[in-house]
Design a protein around this motif. Structure first.
Motif, mmCIF file in Angstrom:
data_model
loop_
_atom_site.group_PDB
_atom_site.id
_atom_site.type_symbol
_atom_site.label_atom_id
_atom_site.label_comp_id
_atom_site.label_asym_id
_atom_site.label_seq_id
_atom_site.Cartn_x
_atom_site.Cartn_y
_atom_site.Cartn_z
ATOM 1 N N LEU A 96 -4.448 4.272 -8.475
ATOM 2 C CA LEU A 96 -4.138 3.568 -7.309
ATOM 3 C C LEU A 96 -4.324 1.938 -7.206
ATOM 4 O O LEU A 96 -3.351 1.055 -6.972
ATOM 5 N N GLU B 285 1.001 -1.285 -0.111
ATOM 6 C CA GLU B 285 0.025 0.035 -0.218
ATOM 7 C C GLU B 285 0.762 1.240 -0.155
ATOM 8 O O GLU B 285 0.564 2.139 -0.635
ATOM 9 N N ARG B 286 1.795 1.425 0.819
ATOM 10 C CA ARG B 286 2.789 2.388 0.731
ATOM 11 C C ARG B 286 3.597 2.602 -0.387
ATOM 12 O O ARG B 286 3.502 3.580 -0.913
ATOM 13 N N GLU C 248 1.185 4.168 -3.157
ATOM 14 C CA GLU C 248 0.844 5.473 -2.862
ATOM 15 C C GLU C 248 2.191 6.429 -3.510
ATOM 16 O O GLU C 248 2.081 7.203 -4.093
ATOM 17 N N GLU D 237 1.993 9.065 -6.467
ATOM 18 C CA GLU D 237 2.526 10.222 -6.346
ATOM 19 C C GLU D 237 3.494 10.779 -7.393
ATOM 20 O O GLU D 237 3.554 11.741 -8.138
#
Length: 93
Positions: free
Chosen positions: A78, A53-54, A57, A61
């Motif tokens: 995402l 998940e990190r 993200e 970005e």
């Protein structure tokens, strides 16, 4: 998925209980050792999912910054990134 330690413990109890009722396990080292192993496996899986998940993200970005982010559905992008990373890392979401 974020799980607290208590939730992981309850999930491990449920998994072991189900395996015992179905007579799918033979406990050579005792119930506690098996339960500890199941908890560790669940915690490892949760950690992998949090890392994914990190990373997704961060990649999102970077991508949005590179293309300006105009006209891109952030949520859909995402999900696509997470699916791709999960496939590469052989993680089942």
């Amino acid at each position: 998925m974020r799980l607290k330690d208590e939730q992981i413990a309850r999930l491990a109890e449920k998994v072991l209980g189900d395996l015992e009722r179905a007579q799918l396990v033979q406990q050579k080292q005792g119930r506690g050792a098996v339960l500890t192993g199941i908890k560790a496996a669940i915690a490892k899986d949760v950690k992998q999912e949090e890392d994914l998940e990190r990373d997704a993200e961060a990649l999102l970005e970077q991508t949005l910054k590179a293309v300006g982010g105009q006209g891109i559905d952030r949520h859909k992008m995402l999900k696509m990134i997470k699916d791709k990373l999960a496939k590469e890392r052989k993680i089942v979401l």
